[in-house]
Write an enzyme that holds these catalytic residues in place. Structure first.
Site, PDB file in Angstrom:
ATOM      1  N   GLN A 116       0.860  -1.186   0.000  1.00 13.85           N
ATOM      2  CA  GLN A 116       0.000   0.000   0.000  1.00 13.85           C
ATOM      3  C   GLN A 116       0.898   1.238   0.000  1.00 13.85           C
ATOM      4  O   GLN A 116       1.430   1.632   1.044  1.00 13.85           O
ATOM      5  CB  GLN A 116      -0.905   0.011   1.230  1.00 13.85           C
ATOM      6  CG  GLN A 116      -1.707  -1.274   1.441  1.00 13.85           C
ATOM      7  CD  GLN A 116      -2.853  -1.422   0.468  1.00 13.85           C
ATOM      8  OE1 GLN A 116      -3.697  -0.543   0.331  1.00 13.85           O
ATOM      9  NE2 GLN A 116      -2.903  -2.557  -0.217  1.00 13.85           N
ATOM     10  N   GLY A 154     -12.078   2.876   3.097  1.00 11.66           N
ATOM     11  CA  GLY A 154     -11.060   1.985   2.560  1.00 11.66           C
ATOM     12  C   GLY A 154     -10.104   2.671   1.595  1.00 11.66           C
ATOM     13  O   GLY A 154     -10.270   3.836   1.216  1.00 11.66           O
ATOM     14  N   HIS A 155      -9.097   1.898   1.173  1.00 11.84           N
ATOM     15  CA  HIS A 155      -8.070   2.451   0.282  1.00 11.84           C
ATOM     16  C   HIS A 155      -8.636   2.840  -1.082  1.00 11.84           C
ATOM     17  O   HIS A 155      -9.561   2.225  -1.595  1.00 11.84           O
ATOM     18  CB  HIS A 155      -6.900   1.479   0.137  1.00 11.84           C
ATOM     19  CG  HIS A 155      -7.276   0.109  -0.354  1.00 11.84           C
ATOM     20  ND1 HIS A 155      -6.435  -0.964  -0.248  1.00 11.84           N
ATOM     21  CD2 HIS A 155      -8.393  -0.371  -0.945  1.00 11.84           C
ATOM     22  CE1 HIS A 155      -7.009  -2.032  -0.764  1.00 11.84           C
ATOM     23  NE2 HIS A 155      -8.195  -1.698  -1.186  1.00 11.84           N
ATOM     24  N   ASN A 156      -8.086   3.906  -1.625  1.00 13.10           N
ATOM     25  CA  ASN A 156      -8.420   4.432  -2.956  1.00 13.10           C
ATOM     26  C   ASN A 156      -9.833   5.012  -3.057  1.00 13.10           C
ATOM     27  O   ASN A 156     -10.273   5.364  -4.155  1.00 13.10           O
ATOM     28  CB  ASN A 156      -8.271   3.359  -4.052  1.00 13.10           C
ATOM     29  CG  ASN A 156      -6.902   2.731  -4.072  1.00 13.10           C
ATOM     30  OD1 ASN A 156      -5.915   3.366  -3.723  1.00 13.10           O
ATOM     31  ND2 ASN A 156      -6.832   1.466  -4.459  1.00 13.10           N
TER      32      ASN A 156
END
Length: 354
Positions: free
Chosen positions: A216, A257-259
């Protein structure tokens, strides 16, 4: 309620001045010099307090109201006793919010934990960090290597600002917050215990049935005037950035969450979970306890009812609810049909017993 020393009353604002500053019309100019010191609910408001009323169903509370003024619209005004001046407006909720900012400025963001101003000798600030004049750093806070913090920002006790993080001006980073791998704009408020910029949740299947961690290496970008609630977590991107748009307000205990990319002026209520790579437009409102699937798009102006499960794209301007989330008219029809069926089953069961 006994005197609240956490948020003491204001020294006093003229009622006439207050009316002008919050965009309301004072019903009785003869009381324009009356001093307003605090806000209070209608049922226990006393002289010096200001309150507001949105619905006729609360009119019984006016029987015990002794407020120095009440904010309401023209539909409520005839219910107000003659001894209480009215601040008339078509937007009483907004006017009351503005009054609160004037009367209780200290309550608008997490307050100082100590009386010290400046950088505490009990904080650790890496020599390579750059702090503009007027930055406050409370005891036990850590400012990492190469971090940059703008003037007027306060880093509260026990907060951790990671290496290379950029934080703008006039921000409040409350106690116990960690900010890593992030760029933070101006006038941002982050409440206690929030976690910004930690790993996103990403794994690939391993050769022997386990899971291999996916690196990440993205960032979190938080634009100006964002507010993030206590114990909320915002993961950094996998390779792209996680973005929180200008003016968005995020409640406590939210997982982003990511993105994920959240637009401008959104409202996201407690215990919402937003899975990775979701795109959320401007002005979106998501009710508490909802889950939003990953890799979908929620259009501008969408409203999601509490406890909904959003599994697929939602067109702009729609109101959705339920699990799976669907247009509100369909959801309400389904709920009504289920209630009718349940009632029919109960009637049949009762008939059998007879």
């Amino acid at each position: 309620m006994e005197q609240n020393w956490f948020f003491p009353p204001h020294k006093g604002i003229r009622l006439g001045d207050l009316a002008n500053q919050i965009g309301t019309e004072l019903s009785d100019g003869a009381v324009a010099d009356r001093a307003i010191h605090s806000v209070a609910p209608v049922y226990r408001a006393k002289p010096g307090d200001i309150c507001y009323m949105l619905s006729r169903k609360y009119r019984a509370e006016l029987e015990t109201c002794q407020a120095s003024a009440i904010i309401c619209d023209k539909t409520i005004a005839p219910l107000v006793p003659p001894h209480i001046p009215i601040l008339l407006t078509g937007r009483p909720h907004t006017a009351f919010a503005l009054a609160g900012t004037l009367l209780h400025e200290v309550a608008m963001r997490p307050s100082r934990n100590t009386s010290l101003v400046g950088v505490s000798p009990a904080a650790f600030v890496d020599p390579s960090a750059r702090l503009e004049e007027g930055v406050e750093v409370e005891p036990m806070a850590v400012i990492g290597a190469g971090a940059e913090i703008g003037s007027g920002t306060r880093i509260a006790a026990g907060a951790v600002i990671g290496p290379g993080v950029r934080i703008g001006r006039d921000c409040t980073i409350a106690a116990g917050v960690s900010v890593l791998c992030a760029l933070v704009g101006n006038n941002v408020i982050i409440h206690p215990g929030a976690r910004i910029g930690q790993d996103g949740f990403g794994y690939a299947p391993g050769p022997k049935g386990g899971m291999i961690k996916i690196v990440q290496v993205g960032r979190v970008i938080i634009q100006d005037h964002v507010e993030i609630g206590a114990n909320t977590t915002i993961d950094r991107g996998t390779m792209d950035d996680t973005v929180i748009g200008e003016g968005t307000k995020i409640d406590n205990l939210v997982q982003v969450g990511h993105n994920v990319r959240i637009g401008r002026y959104c409202g996201i209520v407690s215990q919402v979970g937003i899975a990775g790579s979701t795109r959320i437009g401007d002005g979106v409102m998501i009710g508490g306890g909802s889950g939003v699937n990953g890799h979908i798009t929620v259009g501008d102006g969408v409203q999601i009812a509490a406890m909904s499960g959003v599994a697929s794209d939602v067109p702009a301007g729609e109101r959705y609810g339920g699990i799976p989330a669907r247009p509100m008219r369909d959801f309400l029809r389904d709920v009504a049909e289920m209630a009718l069926r349940a009632s029919d089953r109960q009637k049949k069961k009762g008939g059998t017993n007879e």
